[in-house]
Design an enzyme around this catalytic site. Structure first.
Site, PDB file in Angstrom:
ATOM      1  N   LEU A   1       0.890  -5.729   2.440  1.00  0.00           N
ATOM      2  CA  LEU A   1      -0.317  -6.319   1.853  1.00  0.00           C
ATOM      3  C   LEU A   1      -1.475  -5.489   2.370  1.00  0.00           C
ATOM      4  O   LEU A   1      -1.449  -5.034   3.519  1.00  0.00           O
ATOM      5  CB  LEU A   1      -0.481  -7.777   2.315  1.00  0.00           C
ATOM      6  N   ASP A   2      -2.494  -5.312   1.557  1.00  0.00           N
ATOM      7  CA  ASP A   2      -3.653  -4.535   1.992  1.00  0.00           C
ATOM      8  C   ASP A   2      -4.326  -5.179   3.196  1.00  0.00           C
ATOM      9  O   ASP A   2      -4.234  -6.390   3.398  1.00  0.00           O
ATOM     10  CB  ASP A   2      -4.725  -4.485   0.890  1.00  0.00           C
ATOM     11  N   TYR A   3      -5.071  -4.368   3.895  1.00  0.00           N
ATOM     12  CA  TYR A   3      -5.886  -4.817   5.031  1.00  0.00           C
ATOM     13  C   TYR A   3      -6.718  -6.053   4.655  1.00  0.00           C
ATOM     14  O   TYR A   3      -6.812  -7.012   5.402  1.00  0.00           O
ATOM     15  CB  TYR A   3      -6.786  -3.637   5.421  1.00  0.00           C
TER      16      TYR A   3
ATOM     17  N   THR B   1      -6.190  -8.168   2.154  1.00  0.00           N
ATOM     18  CA  THR B   1      -5.450  -9.226   1.444  1.00  0.00           C
ATOM     19  C   THR B   1      -4.835 -10.177   2.461  1.00  0.00           C
ATOM     20  O   THR B   1      -4.377  -9.751   3.521  1.00  0.00           O
ATOM     21  CB  THR B   1      -4.327  -8.595   0.575  1.00  0.00           C
TER      22      THR B   1
ATOM     23  N   ARG C   1      -5.530  -5.206  -7.348  1.00  0.00           N
ATOM     24  CA  ARG C   1      -6.943  -4.791  -7.312  1.00  0.00           C
ATOM     25  C   ARG C   1      -7.238  -3.749  -8.393  1.00  0.00           C
ATOM     26  O   ARG C   1      -8.261  -3.815  -9.079  1.00  0.00           O
ATOM     27  CB  ARG C   1      -7.281  -4.198  -5.936  1.00  0.00           C
TER      28      ARG C   1
END
Ligand code: URA
Length: 238
Positions: free
Chosen positions: A105-107, A109, A193
């Site tokens: 997961l992104d930073y 998210t 995104r």
């Protein structure tokens, strides 16, 4: 038994199978004192001596464990970050075995992240052919029109490649910000995104609430729990 070196490393909990391949290519693994960079190499898991960072790599004696974490924003999903940012591993306090995130997961998210020391399951679930659904709640700048939603659902071109059909349902529209439930079946980098940017409704915040039939539920942000046997069996059955 003869098995591929990268599988042996993953089975021993050194890293995921893909990361283990990188370690081999980088020349960081020796077998019987010889640096092995060849990915097809097989080792005898009973006789050969495999070393990484000066330590003998051995089969795990500990049990396999499976954890669901509610990842907060502001954490990276790698085990060690090149910029020394906090990692999700920092949140796993009282578990003595080394676990690795399945996927990422992104930073920025938050939401459901599975961690395990089961290299085989990690390999299986992160393989591109696996199209397990991932459900997100996204806050978007402005509510997409029916046409934009249709475009999103049909798939959009990101980096020259069309994304698989996806789902988007607007669950709340508060003027400037709209909440949408989004389901995707792939795991391209920053996919949600970028898809939302494509339809000109960038993401203000993003939270993963389900992976297949595993649900984040009421798990508090920053907390984790062990998966139930049923949940583990479900993941293995995918
Ligand atoms: N899609 C994104 O854009 N970010 C995530 O963290 C997960 C899916």
């Amino acid at each position: 038994m003869l098995i591929r070196l990268q599988k042996y490393l993953a089975d021993c909990g050194i890293a995921s199978r893909r990361k283990s391949e990188e370690l081999i290519i980088e020349g960081r693994i020796t077998v019987n004192g010889v640096v092995i960079k060849e990915l097809g190499t097989k080792v005898d898991d009973e006789k050969d001596e495999v070393f990484y960072r000066g330590k003998k790599v051995e089969k795990q004696k500990e049990d396999l464990i499976y954890i669901m974490l509610h990842k907060p924003e502001g954490y990276v999903t790698t085990v060690k970050d090149q910029f020394d940012r906090p990692t999700v591993i920092d949140l796993i306090k009282d578990i003595r075995v080394r676990v690795f995130p399945i996927g990422r997961l992104d930073y920025d998210t938050s939401g459901l992240l599975i961690l395990t020391n089961d290299g085989e399951l990690t390999f299986k679930l992160t393989h591109p052919k696996h199209n397990i659904s991932k459900t997100y709640i996204a806050k978007l700048f402005g509510a997409p029109s029916p046409e934009e939603i249709l475009k999103f659902k049909r798939g959009l071109t990101i980096d020259g490649v069309k994304t698989a059909p996806a789902e988007m349902e607007i669950i709340k529209n508060e003027g400037k910000i709209a909440s949408a439930k989004i389901v995707i079946h792939e795991g391209k980098n920053r996919q949600v995104r970028r898809m939302c940017e494509e339809i000109k409704h960038p993401v203000a915040s993003l939270k993963r609430v389900a992976t297949g039939n595993l649900f984040l539920g009421e798990l508090e942000k920053g907390k984790y729990r062990h998966l139930t046997e049923k949940e583990v069996n479900y993941l293995k059955s995918l």
